[in-house]
Scaffold this active site. Structure first.
Site, PDB file in Angstrom:
ATOM      1  N   LYS A 112     -11.201 -11.577   8.157  1.00  0.00           N
ATOM      2  CA  LYS A 112     -10.351 -12.368   8.885  1.00  0.00           C
ATOM      3  C   LYS A 112     -11.096 -13.688   9.486  1.00  0.00           C
ATOM      4  CE  LYS A 112      -7.297  -8.754  10.102  1.00  0.00           C
ATOM      5  NZ  LYS A 112      -6.363  -7.981  10.932  1.00  0.00           N
ATOM      6  N   LYS A 194      -2.911  -4.631  -2.253  1.00  0.00           N
ATOM      7  CA  LYS A 194      -2.017  -3.603  -1.762  1.00  0.00           C
ATOM      8  C   LYS A 194      -0.786  -4.428  -0.763  1.00  0.00           C
ATOM      9  CE  LYS A 194      -3.658  -3.689   3.162  1.00  0.00           C
ATOM     10  NZ  LYS A 194      -3.331  -2.934   4.358  1.00  0.00           N
ATOM     11  N   LYS A 197       1.899  -6.852   5.186  1.00  0.00           N
ATOM     12  CA  LYS A 197       2.904  -7.733   5.870  1.00  0.00           C
ATOM     13  C   LYS A 197       2.273  -9.288   6.203  1.00  0.00           C
ATOM     14  CE  LYS A 197       1.110  -5.705  10.158  1.00  0.00           C
ATOM     15  NZ  LYS A 197       0.983  -3.981   9.722  1.00  0.00           N
TER      16      LYS A 197
HETATM   17  P1  ATP Z   1      -2.202  -6.506   7.184  1.00  0.00           P
HETATM   18  O1  ATP Z   1      -1.496  -6.453   5.806  1.00  0.00           O
HETATM   19  O2  ATP Z   1      -1.527  -7.368   7.961  1.00  0.00           O
HETATM   20  O3  ATP Z   1      -3.529  -6.249   6.844  1.00  0.00           O
HETATM   21  P2  ATP Z   1      -1.103  -3.671   7.347  1.00  0.00           P
HETATM   22  O4  ATP Z   1       0.345  -3.957   6.404  1.00  0.00           O
HETATM   23  O5  ATP Z   1      -2.284  -3.519   6.133  1.00  0.00           O
HETATM   24  O6  ATP Z   1      -1.470  -5.127   7.598  1.00  0.00           O
HETATM   25  P3  ATP Z   1      -2.116  -2.212   9.455  1.00  0.00           P
HETATM   26  O7  ATP Z   1      -1.846  -2.459  10.839  1.00  0.00           O
HETATM   27  O8  ATP Z   1      -3.576  -3.015   9.130  1.00  0.00           O
HETATM   28  O9  ATP Z   1      -0.945  -2.988   8.426  1.00  0.00           O
HETATM   29  O10 ATP Z   1      -2.041  -0.813   9.069  1.00  0.00           O
HETATM   30  C1  ATP Z   1      -1.392   0.150   9.481  1.00  0.00           C
HETATM   31  C2  ATP Z   1      -1.607   1.411   8.789  1.00  0.00           C
HETATM   32  O11 ATP Z   1      -0.923   1.372   7.296  1.00  0.00           O
HETATM   33  C3  ATP Z   1      -3.027   1.510   8.140  1.00  0.00           C
HETATM   34  O12 ATP Z   1      -3.237   3.008   8.327  1.00  0.00           O
HETATM   35  C4  ATP Z   1      -3.074   1.291   6.607  1.00  0.00           C
HETATM   36  O13 ATP Z   1      -4.091   1.771   6.132  1.00  0.00           O
HETATM   37  C5  ATP Z   1      -1.507   1.696   6.325  1.00  0.00           C
HETATM   38  N1  ATP Z   1      -1.160   0.647   5.179  1.00  0.00           N
HETATM   39  C6  ATP Z   1      -1.225  -0.713   5.202  1.00  0.00           C
HETATM   40  N2  ATP Z   1      -1.025  -0.972   3.906  1.00  0.00           N
HETATM   41  C7  ATP Z   1      -0.428  -0.290   3.381  1.00  0.00           C
HETATM   42  C8  ATP Z   1      -0.244  -0.166   1.813  1.00  0.00           C
HETATM   43  N3  ATP Z   1       0.245  -1.078   1.097  1.00  0.00           N
HETATM   44  N4  ATP Z   1      -0.207   1.296   1.255  1.00  0.00           N
HETATM   45  C9  ATP Z   1      -0.418   2.356   2.386  1.00  0.00           C
HETATM   46  N5  ATP Z   1      -0.685   2.438   3.414  1.00  0.00           N
HETATM   47  C10 ATP Z   1      -0.881   1.000   4.090  1.00  0.00           C
END
Ligand code: ATP
Ligand code: LTN
Length: 328
Positions: A112, A194, A197
């Protein structure tokens, strides 16, 4: 019975990766009769710039979504991190035993911080310490997280042990529980990374609020391969990911779904998959909207949750303050 705790950032869109990776497992654990704690980490969210109006809206949306997914505020302590001041208080104390070196090694920080140079904020650097405080404050035994949070959890464990060694047994050393099923839903436009968002294209994810048309379009353009055979083969990331999603939204094993598509092409499969996703999303969307239409109810739920969390946190902080020698 275990004390289980997890948290999510209220940062706007929640996608099906967040849902199956983080929210749905908490609903399951709640039904197993554990002591659950779930909160929206607004003070983590502000480690990157947030528009105040958006942050407020996202907080409502996050809480409405957890409730719509089946989190029961009677069984799970559901609240907003900033409402329990002890989180930041404990973070400060942990800051005073955390090492610059160990924080500098955090891969999320390194990712980041890219491009920010000297202007990278102290908050972003300190993010993992606040997360450690979140966890240690509640005598947490188990922390369900995605693979990406493993290193942060390791830090929480190290800080607990360091504090205990220096000041006497105070904190429980928490165990991570890395999810297996649904742990990593991959991006629709790039199944090697993965679903996220913060991806550059909307085509990457299915938001929980996507309407029927959007879902159909996104699934239609999802990356597959030229083989044309619907099979759960890990090496073929695109189709493997779509089959996993199919399995998650229908609750049917991938091996069974494969059979339905023997001799059929990706076209039929994708059309049905979009339909299944829409069937899955419709009741969740209705409930989210219902909760968002009644903000007063959300506020009451959050007030009650904060009160319960605060009682636990205050008990713990009395011990911590005493251990470090600031209570006279
Ligand atoms: P960003 O993509 O902006 O890093 P994020 O979508 O990963 O955000 P977070 O708020 O960091 O979202 O994570 C929220 C929860 O969702 C965490 O427990 C994370 O491990 C889970 N998570 C995020 N993306 C995935 C995914 N693609 N598959 C499964 N679990 C996920
Ligand atoms: N960094 C986590 C969110 C988070 C968290 C926590 C998770 C903040 N505090 C405590 C578990 C326990 C993330 O998922 N991005």
């Amino acid at each position: 019975m275990s004390r289980i705790l997890t948290a999510l950032q209220p940062s706007g869109i929640l996608h099906i990766g967040n849902y199956f990776g983080a929210i749905e497992p908490m609903v399951r654990l709640q039904e197993e009769g554990n002591e659950n704690i779930l909160f929206a980490v607004d003070y983590h969210a502000i480690t990157v710039p947030q528009d105040p109006g958006d942050l407020r809206a996202n907080l409502y949306y996050a809480i409405a979504t957890y409730l719509a997914a089946g989190i029961d505020p009677e069984k799970t302590i559901l609240f907003q991190q900033s409402r329990v001041r002890e989180h930041t208080e404990l973070a400060w104390i942990l800051n005073c035993i955390a090492h610059m070196g160990e924080l500098e090694r955090m891969t999320q920080f390194k990712d980041k911080a890219v491009g920010k140079g000297e202007a990278v904020t102290v908050g972003l650097f300190d993010y993992p310490v606040l997360m450690a405080a979140d966890i240690l404050l509640y005598d947490t035994e188990v922390v369900p997280v995605g693979e990406d949070q493993k290193q942060h959890l390791e830090l929480a464990r190290d800080l607990a042990e360091r504090f205990n060694n220096r000041f006497g047994d105070t904190f429980i050393v928490p165990e991570p529980r890395i999810r297996t099923q649904g742990a990593r839903i991959m991006g629709l436009d790039d199944p090697t990374k993965k679903m996220s968002k913060s991806a550059s294209s909307e085509r990457n994810y299915i938001s929980l609020m996507d309407d029927e048309k959007k879902v159909i379009k996104k699934i239609k353009t999802a990356v597959t391969d030229s083989e044309g055979i619907v099979k759960a083969d890990r090496a073929r990331e695109g189709i493997f990911n779509l089959l996993s999603i199919y399995s998650l939204v229908t609750g049917r094993p991938a091996s069974e779904i494969e059979v339905d598509y023997e001799g059929k092409g990706y076209g039929d499969f994708k059309k049905d998959l979009a339909g299944e996703i829409n069937t899955f999303l419709a009741p969740i969307q209705d409930k989210i909207t219902e909760y968002l239409d009644d903000k007063q109810q959300l506020i009451e739920i959050l007030d009650a949750g904060a009160e319960r969390a605060q009682a636990l946190a205050e008990e713990k902080m009395k011990v911590v303050r005493d251990r470090i020698g600031v209570t006279l």
